[in-house]
Design a protein around this motif. Structure first.
Motif, PDB file in Angstrom:
ATOM      1  N   ARG A 114       0.951  -1.271  -0.019  1.00 52.33           N
ATOM      2  CA  ARG A 114      -0.137   0.024   0.134  1.00 52.33           C
ATOM      3  C   ARG A 114       1.101   1.139   0.017  1.00 52.33           C
ATOM      4  O   ARG A 114       0.588   2.234  -0.629  1.00 52.33           O
ATOM      5  CB  ARG A 114      -0.946  -0.027   1.248  1.00 52.33           C
ATOM      6  N   PRO A 152      -4.513  -0.398  -4.818  1.00 48.81           N
ATOM      7  CA  PRO A 152      -5.926   0.069  -4.572  1.00 48.81           C
ATOM      8  C   PRO A 152      -6.245   0.930  -3.222  1.00 48.81           C
ATOM      9  O   PRO A 152      -7.101   1.794  -3.311  1.00 48.81           O
ATOM     10  CB  PRO A 152      -6.979  -1.034  -4.699  1.00 48.81           C
ATOM     11  N   TYR A 153      -5.129   0.703  -2.474  1.00 46.05           N
ATOM     12  CA  TYR A 153      -5.198   1.467  -1.113  1.00 46.05           C
ATOM     13  C   TYR A 153      -4.187   2.502  -1.059  1.00 46.05           C
ATOM     14  O   TYR A 153      -4.297   3.363  -0.083  1.00 46.05           O
ATOM     15  CB  TYR A 153      -5.307   0.543  -0.010  1.00 46.05           C
ATOM     16  N   VAL A 209      -5.984   5.955  -0.890  1.00 45.19           N
ATOM     17  CA  VAL A 209      -6.710   6.083   0.294  1.00 45.19           C
ATOM     18  C   VAL A 209      -6.070   6.816   1.693  1.00 45.19           C
ATOM     19  O   VAL A 209      -4.816   6.564   1.848  1.00 45.19           O
ATOM     20  CB  VAL A 209      -7.454   4.771   0.721  1.00 45.19           C
ATOM     21  N   ALA A 244      -9.637  -4.620   4.635  1.00 42.26           N
ATOM     22  CA  ALA A 244      -9.545  -3.670   3.426  1.00 42.26           C
ATOM     23  C   ALA A 244     -10.403  -4.027   2.379  1.00 42.26           C
ATOM     24  O   ALA A 244     -11.342  -3.224   1.793  1.00 42.26           O
ATOM     25  CB  ALA A 244      -8.228  -3.657   3.091  1.00 42.26           C
ATOM     26  N   SER A 245     -10.528  -5.750   2.070  1.00 41.05           N
ATOM     27  CA  SER A 245     -11.271  -6.129   1.273  1.00 41.05           C
ATOM     28  C   SER A 245     -12.693  -5.937   1.369  1.00 41.05           C
ATOM     29  O   SER A 245     -13.780  -5.291   0.612  1.00 41.05           O
ATOM     30  CB  SER A 245     -11.171  -7.494   0.925  1.00 41.05           C
ATOM     31  N   ASN A 300     -13.805  -2.147   0.992  1.00 44.15           N
ATOM     32  CA  ASN A 300     -13.982  -1.970  -0.378  1.00 44.15           C
ATOM     33  C   ASN A 300     -15.424  -2.320  -0.668  1.00 44.15           C
ATOM     34  O   ASN A 300     -16.032  -1.815  -1.544  1.00 44.15           O
ATOM     35  CB  ASN A 300     -13.009  -2.699  -1.270  1.00 44.15           C
ATOM     36  N   ARG A 301     -15.910  -3.487  -0.232  1.00 43.65           N
ATOM     37  CA  ARG A 301     -17.048  -3.941  -0.522  1.00 43.65           C
ATOM     38  C   ARG A 301     -18.446  -3.032  -0.028  1.00 43.65           C
ATOM     39  O   ARG A 301     -19.362  -2.886  -1.008  1.00 43.65           O
ATOM     40  CB  ARG A 301     -17.203  -5.377  -0.050  1.00 43.65           C
ATOM     41  N   LYS A 344     -17.929   0.034   0.392  1.00 45.02           N
ATOM     42  CA  LYS A 344     -17.397   1.398  -0.107  1.00 45.02           C
ATOM     43  C   LYS A 344     -17.166   2.368   0.692  1.00 45.02           C
ATOM     44  O   LYS A 344     -17.554   3.471   0.801  1.00 45.02           O
ATOM     45  CB  LYS A 344     -18.743   1.924  -1.110  1.00 45.02           C
ATOM     46  N   GLN A 345     -16.501   2.019   1.531  1.00 46.93           N
ATOM     47  CA  GLN A 345     -15.803   2.767   2.944  1.00 46.93           C
ATOM     48  C   GLN A 345     -14.538   2.568   2.843  1.00 46.93           C
ATOM     49  O   GLN A 345     -13.971   2.320   4.032  1.00 46.93           O
ATOM     50  CB  GLN A 345     -16.645   2.624   4.230  1.00 46.93           C
ATOM     51  N   PRO A 346     -13.646   2.559   2.060  1.00 55.03           N
ATOM     52  CA  PRO A 346     -12.238   2.304   2.185  1.00 55.03           C
ATOM     53  C   PRO A 346     -11.528   3.158   3.349  1.00 55.03           C
ATOM     54  O   PRO A 346     -10.500   2.870   3.872  1.00 55.03           O
ATOM     55  CB  PRO A 346     -11.757   2.529   0.910  1.00 55.03           C
TER      56      PRO A 346
END
Length: 606
Positions: A174, A181-182, A185, A241-242, A245-246, A248-250
């Motif tokens: 990360r 992807p993070y 963030v 983290a996954s 993401n699901r 939608k609050q990373p």
């Protein structure tokens, strides 16, 4: 007559059992506020009113203590530790920040690292990694990971697996991979990782098996293990983290933390409190008390008032006057020489600080001996180098910057500033081990500068905003400092003065000197401390001549501790660690515990 300890315990019981209507009903707030919420209500009142209410409360508390059964209060008190901290964290992810306040609230409570430091020292010990093998060429570090380590859970996440190699890869990739992807963030800025050039140092992280990972480096790095014990190397949950993401609050990964540490995060109220509870499935030595509360109290006088009244078990960053009072009463005083430095950084990208003669002149205009007496009460050493004398790399032959206003005026004249100029001094708003009162220090410097024709304006902001603005380079000059994360001298030079750190780190002087940079880089790449010392000695001479900073002080690290707190050890790197701490009602004799720390301790980290 009841003892002071009984009175303090009564006050603590009062906070748990009574509504304190005079403190909380002004805005029609609920009377059943939690203990920590009452603490936040007290924090917002003037000190005089707090002490008046506290006097009332102690009296009423003694009545409660005398008339109510005590069957549950003992266990409640022995299960709750209150730490009066000096400020609010900037983030609950230590990867994103460099603030010691944030590290204290996260790195040793919620999170764990692959390796760690033995309590009260800088000796490397296994943590999430059971063991490791370093290749002969120093380019490979292979870690065997600990099995059956559980992550915390919260309302949004229930872990379905234990810690494994995927979490190590997630936590480091990360930070190092822009396409991760993070990575973006939380802003995409990882100051410690970047300032240590770890994005170029680590070329790959390989998953060998579920419980084995390998770090591949581009060059040998002598302090690499020490780096992995620092807060930025905290391990986060890839599964969490996954899940975020699901839904939608990373961004919750940085504000609602999940780790494998000894305490589970429960609740945070900005500028008021943080609540943690013991994580019973912690893989290490389990905490011997159930609940931990950080009572956020930026004002040192208020912190001491709370501590004296028994509201706090431990007080961070006491002022020198508090140390004297505590030593005369029934309190523990824990103190060690700190691995730290306080400095005044000149932003060399802004005139007139681009001129080395101006930087030298301003440095010679400041009476640091007076600062040591008035600000530190002689609880510090005058700083000659960026690293303290306890470091094995300290150069004793570096010349000391002498207070000499006449030569300062002469240097300004040579630089073309016969009529002086105006500057800003940014003074941090919080108290740190290396600087107990930055505003007072700035005011003293303001008077010194006036004597050489320089007009200084003092600027400050709320701590988070202050750090953000300084990172953006808005400052002319800034009073800051550094608590080392480990005993390696690299932990001072690279994060604070390297060219990489000037681009995206903690080099708030924005100073980049190629020769200096090459010397500290060479020192990182060899393992022989004698050779490393030669490079660091040369680097210190360059830093002194170029004067991107005026080094001010190396201060002692101190904590005030109630006598019911047992086995707390203070670290030379100034972080708070509750490992092995227990609570007792037993009344003990007054004591002042001065732990010792020497260069020999630092050497064990290498």
């Amino acid at each position: 007559m009841l003892s002071m300890l009984t009175a303090r315990n009564s006050a603590r019981r009062l906070l748990s059992l009574t509504p304190w209507p005079k403190l909380v009903n002004k805005n029609n707030r609920l009377m059943s506020l939690s203990r920590a919420s009452r603490i936040s209500s007290i924090r917002r009142l003037p000190l005089k009113r707090v002490l008046q209410n506290l006097s009332y409360g102690l009296g009423f508390g003694l009545l409660c203590w005398a008339c109510q059964p005590d069957d549950n209060s003992s266990s409640q008190q022995n299960d709750l530790l209150v730490y009066c901290s000096e400020g609010s964290p900037d983030s609950f992810n230590p990867q994103l920040v460099t603030s010691g306040t944030s590290f204290d609230a996260t790195a040793r409570t919620v999170y764990s690292q692959l390796v760690t430091y033995a309590s009260g020292s800088t000796t490397i010990e296994p943590a999430l990694a059971e063991s490791w093998i370093i290749s002969d060429d120093g380019l490979s570090y292979r870690f065997k990971l600990r099995n059956h380590v559980e992550f915390h859970g919260n309302n949004h996440f229930t872990p379905t697996r234990s810690f494994n190699a995927d979490d190590v890869l997630f936590s480091f990739n990360r930070q190092r991979l822009v396409q991760h992807p993070y990575h973006a963030v939380g802003g995409g800025r990882y100051p410690y990782f970047s300032s240590q050039s770890l994005d170029s140092l680590i070329t790959d992280i390989r998953k060998i098996s579920e419980y084995e990972v390998e770090f591949v480096l581009s060059r040998p790095e002598s302090p690499f293990l020490s780096m992995l014990a620092t807060p930025f190397a905290s391990i986060l949950s890839a599964e969490y983290a996954s899940q975020l993401n699901r839904i939608k609050q990373p961004e919750w990964i940085d504000s609602q933390p999940i780790g494998t540490g000894p305490f589970r995060f429960k609740r945070y109220q900005a500028d008021a409190f943080i609540r943690f509870e013991r994580f019973d499935n912690y893989f290490g030595r389990k905490p011997r008390f159930k609940d931990l509360v950080y009572s956020i109290t930026p004002d040192a006088a208020m912190r001491f008032a709370r501590f004296s009244a028994g509201e706090c078990d431990i007080m961070s960053y006491p002022l020198p006057v508090h140390l004297r009072i505590a030593a005369q009463n029934n309190f523990q005083v824990l103190q060690v020489p700190g691995l730290n430095v306080a400095y005044w950084a000149f932003n060399v990208e802004k005139p007139p600080f681009h001129d080395v003669k101006v930087r030298q002149a301003l440095s010679m205009a400041i009476n640091r001996e007076a600062i040591l007496k008035a600000v530190y009460d002689k609880q510090a050493l005058l700083a000659t180098n960026p690293i303290p004398p306890s470091s094995w790399a300290f150069n004793p032959n570096t010349p000391t910057t002498r207070y000499n206003p006449q030569i300062a005026k002469q240097l300004l004249s040579e630089a073309g500033y016969n009529n002086g100029f105006s500057i800003d001094i940014w003074a941090m708003p919080v108290q740190r081990a290396y600087n107990p009162n930055a505003r007072k220090m700035a005011q003293m410097m303001q008077q010194d500068l006036k004597a050489i024709g320089v007009d200084a304006r003092i600027i400050s902001y709320e701590w988070g905003s202050f750090l953000s603005r300084v990172a953006q380079g808005q400052h002319h000059s800034v009073l800051l400092g550094w608590n080392a994360d480990n005993g390696d001298p690299n932990n001072f030079f690279t994060p604070l003065l390297s060219c990489a750190s000037a681009d995206n780190g903690n080099n708030y002087a924005n100073w980049c000197h190629p020769e200096f940079d090459q010397l500290i880089l060479k020192a990182r790449q060899i393992s022989d401390n004698q050779q490393r010392t030669q490079h660091y000695h040369q680097a210190q001479l360059i830093a002194k001549q170029q004067a991107p900073w005026l080094t001010i002080a190396h201060a002692n690290s101190s904590l005030l501790v109630q006598n019911r707190v047992k086995n707390l050890k203070i670290s030379p790197v100034a972080n708070i660690n509750f490992d092995g701490v227990s609570l007792s009602k037993k009344i003990t004799k007054p004591q002042t515990a001065h732990q010792t720390y020497s260069a020999d301790n630092a050497r064990t980290a290498h």
